[in-house]
Design an enzyme around this catalytic site. Structure first.
Site, PDB file in Angstrom:
ATOM      1  N   LYS A 195     -39.372 -13.308 -12.644  1.00  0.00           N
ATOM      2  CA  LYS A 195     -40.584 -12.877 -13.332  1.00  0.00           C
ATOM      3  C   LYS A 195     -41.749 -13.761 -12.924  1.00  0.00           C
ATOM      4  O   LYS A 195     -42.120 -14.723 -13.589  1.00  0.00           O
ATOM      5  CB  LYS A 195     -40.394 -12.903 -14.851  1.00  0.00           C
ATOM      6  CG  LYS A 195     -41.419 -12.021 -15.567  1.00  0.00           C
ATOM      7  CD  LYS A 195     -41.290 -10.572 -15.127  1.00  0.00           C
ATOM      8  CE  LYS A 195     -42.436  -9.709 -15.605  1.00  0.00           C
ATOM      9  NZ  LYS A 195     -42.378  -8.361 -15.056  1.00  0.00           N
ATOM     10  N   SER A 389     -42.347  -3.094 -13.805  1.00  0.00           N
ATOM     11  CA  SER A 389     -42.314  -3.714 -15.133  1.00  0.00           C
ATOM     12  C   SER A 389     -42.630  -2.659 -16.194  1.00  0.00           C
ATOM     13  O   SER A 389     -41.879  -1.714 -16.361  1.00  0.00           O
ATOM     14  CB  SER A 389     -43.275  -4.899 -15.192  1.00  0.00           C
ATOM     15  OG  SER A 389     -42.836  -5.848 -16.147  1.00  0.00           O
TER      16      SER A 389
END
Length: 589
Positions: A195, A389
């Site tokens: 991430k 995402s």
């Protein structure tokens, strides 16, 4: 410090100038728009015409419905913006139009990501099945511009121009050094090894995990790029790779020798070539028509099929509220999906997603409507340049997912970020804070103090729960185990080709492919497509957005390259809640 005040001053200056010139601009813009609109009415296409395509602008998913969003407030001229929807439909219409004899591409670059470029290029290749010609010419070609040009029968370059062919690169701006100097701490809570959206605020270079994933999907996209060019130009991918690695195409003569282009010509020679292609007399002008004018000439009258396929466009960052054509507002998009779900005339839904993500909460609101819609009628997702995402979150419940080989997707992971600016205010500005509270954590999240250890644990639990919800919904939508989703999740970004191999998408294809699949699932053969949500009217756009557009134009002009830094800082300051988004300002060039 001086840089910070420069940004503050620039914002104040932009606002002040906007107030001063607003009235003058209003009348100038109205006059220009009325003049422009009157010229485009009742456009008649002449026989033996050539359709001219130019992509040197930021291509939106849909053509703006009002002229204000298509206006350059610095030079008071229209940008002549045509959205991807009308680019594709225009090329498709020209294919069967007897008045159009061919296409002339006069473009340096393409103002979009590689997936959008892929859609345009595929439409041009399909156009060639009509046996009509395509000629591409430019004084200088970027890699995206060249990729589109390779769909042409002939590519011509200006004799003293240039062609960019160097391979793909990706660069991320890191702000940790600037934050350290300002004594601002980015307090990050995240889930996901990959991430990397938070890295610009806590590191001064890419992490090993981020570098690994970027090399992987960038390599996948580059291999596709070379394979497609090699097929069109009849050059091996190894040869193309060598040309790029050693920068062998340094001059127009090099490009011609290496067979990257078919000739070196000046504009007058191109005009002569087009006259020969259209059998136009030397003393006459070639009948040319721009895509924008050609679009306005298309007659949509006549009896239309009653069955409909709704195309719901969701483009930009995901936030709560209404949003607009460039920002995915959960209220606006969920309302549109609900509307088409309840419309009996709509037999299937194509959800066009072009987003790097955003608010996890807003993403979940949209996901819920997709889930409900799928129970009533087929839902097919068409991914654009990005569907990562939060962009993947809102896609995963669909019956089928289409992506381009160079779509950037995945990034299944979440994070939260709260700046601690206590030392900045205390030491840099001499500002202190004091107050009262009725509970130990009543002021949690304020930027005037750091988070306590217990507060960090509270936020980490919230982020963990959001990630668990995210992966569970992906697992359900994709018929996978949650552990499998976690193994390909962890915030890792994938290309469309990679996503197909690991089951995150179902098929490689564009918007039209998704529409055909939706019709097949709905078992209909005669239908029309209807876009959603409705676009803003001319008055809503002017009174709602024009001030912001003017101020943005002024800031970009005043700050130049530093506007990007200003924009980054502004985005961080506006983040609310847990985020499901890609790295900031990620781009491939």
């Amino acid at each position: 410090m001086a840089q910070f005040f420069k940004f503050v001053f620039a914002s104040m200056l932009g606002t002040f100038i906007t107030l001063i010139i607003g009235t003058i601009l209003f009348f100038a813009i109205i006059a220009g728009i009325i003049s422009s609109a009157s010229k485009e009415k009742n456009v008649q296409i002449k026989d033996n015409s050539v359709l001219v395509l130019n992509f040197d602008y930021d291509i939106p998913e849909r053509t703006p419905s009002d002229p204000f969003s298509d206006y350059n407030y610095n030079d008071l001229q229209s940008k002549n913006t045509v959205g991807l929807n009308d680019i594709l439909s225009g090329i498709k219409k020209a294919k069967d139009d007897p008045k159009i004899k061919g296409i002339y591409i006069n473009s340096t670059s393409v103002g979009a990501g590689f997936a959008t470029v892929e859609e345009i290029r595929n439409a041009l290749i399909d156009f060639k099945t009509s046996k009509k010609f395509i000629v591409a010419y430019s004084e200088y070609l970027t890699q995206k511009g060249y990729y589109v040009a390779t769909a042409a029968d002939k590519i011509y370059l200006n004799p003293v121009g240039g062609l960019e062919f160097k391979g793909f690169g990706s660069e991320i701006m890191f702000l940790k050094g600037a934050l350290d100097k300002l004594e601002i701490e980015a307090q990050v809570i995240k889930v996901g090894t990959y991430k990397s959206a938070v890295e610009p605020f806590i590191l001064d270079k890419m992490s090993d995990a981020n570098r690994t994933q970027t090399m992987s999907f960038l390599g996948s996209m580059y291999n596709h790029f070379l394979a497609k060019i090699g097929k069109s130009r009849k050059i091996t991918t190894d040869s193309l790779r060598l040309i790029a690695n050693q920068l062998l195409a340094q001059s127009p003569e090099d490009a011609l020798k290496l067979r990257l282009v078919d000739g070196l010509k000046y504009k007058d020679e191109i005009i002569h070539h087009l006259k020969a292609q259209t059998k136009t007399k030397s003393e006459d002008d070639v009948n040319v028509v721009s895509l924008k004018k050609y679009r306005s000439s298309i007659d949509e009258t006549g009896e239309l099929p009653s069955d409909r396929i709704a195309v719901v466009y969701a483009s930009g960052e995901i936030t709560g509220g209404e949003g607009n054509d460039n920002v995915i507002g959960s209220e606006r998009i969920s309302r549109a999906i609900r509307e088409v779900r309840e419309n009996d005339k709509v037999k299937a839904i194509v959800f066009r997603v072009n987003s790097p993500g955003g608010s996890a909460l807003a993403s979940d609101v949209i996901w819920r409507e997709v889930e409900l819609a799928k129970k009533v009628k087929p839902v097919v997702v068409s991914m654009g340049d990005y569907a990562a995402s939060g962009g993947y979150y809102i896609s995963c419940a669909a019956n089928k997912i289409f992506a381009q080989p160079n779509t950037i997707t995945g990034s299944i992971g979440v994070f939260g970020i709260i700046p601690n600016a206590q030392k900045f205010f205390n030491n840099k500005l001499g500002v202190t804070f004091d107050g009262v509270k009725t509970g130990e954590h009543a002021d949690m999240g304020t930027i005037s103090r750091p988070l306590s250890d217990s507060e960090k644990l509270i936020l980490q639990r919230e982020v963990n729960q959001t990630y668990n919800t995210f992966t569970k919904k992906v697992a359900s939508g994709r018929s996978k185990s949650q552990s499998n989703v976690d193994s390909i999740g962890q915030g890792r970004v994938w290309s469309g080709t990679e996503a197909l191999s690991i089951g995150l998408v179902d098929k490689i294809g564009g918007l039209n492919d998704a529409i055909e699949e939706a019709a097949k699932l709905a078992k209909i053969t005669s239908y029309r497509t209807v876009p959603y949500p409705s676009q803003k009217s001319i008055f809503e756009s002017f009174f709602g957005n024009v001030t912001d557009d003017i101020q943005t134009s002024i800031l970009k002009k005043e700050l130049g390259p530093e506007y990007k830094i200003y924009e980054q800082i502004k985005k961080v300051s506006q983040l609310k809640g847990v985020q499901a988004r890609m790295p900031f300002e990620f781009s491939v060039n």
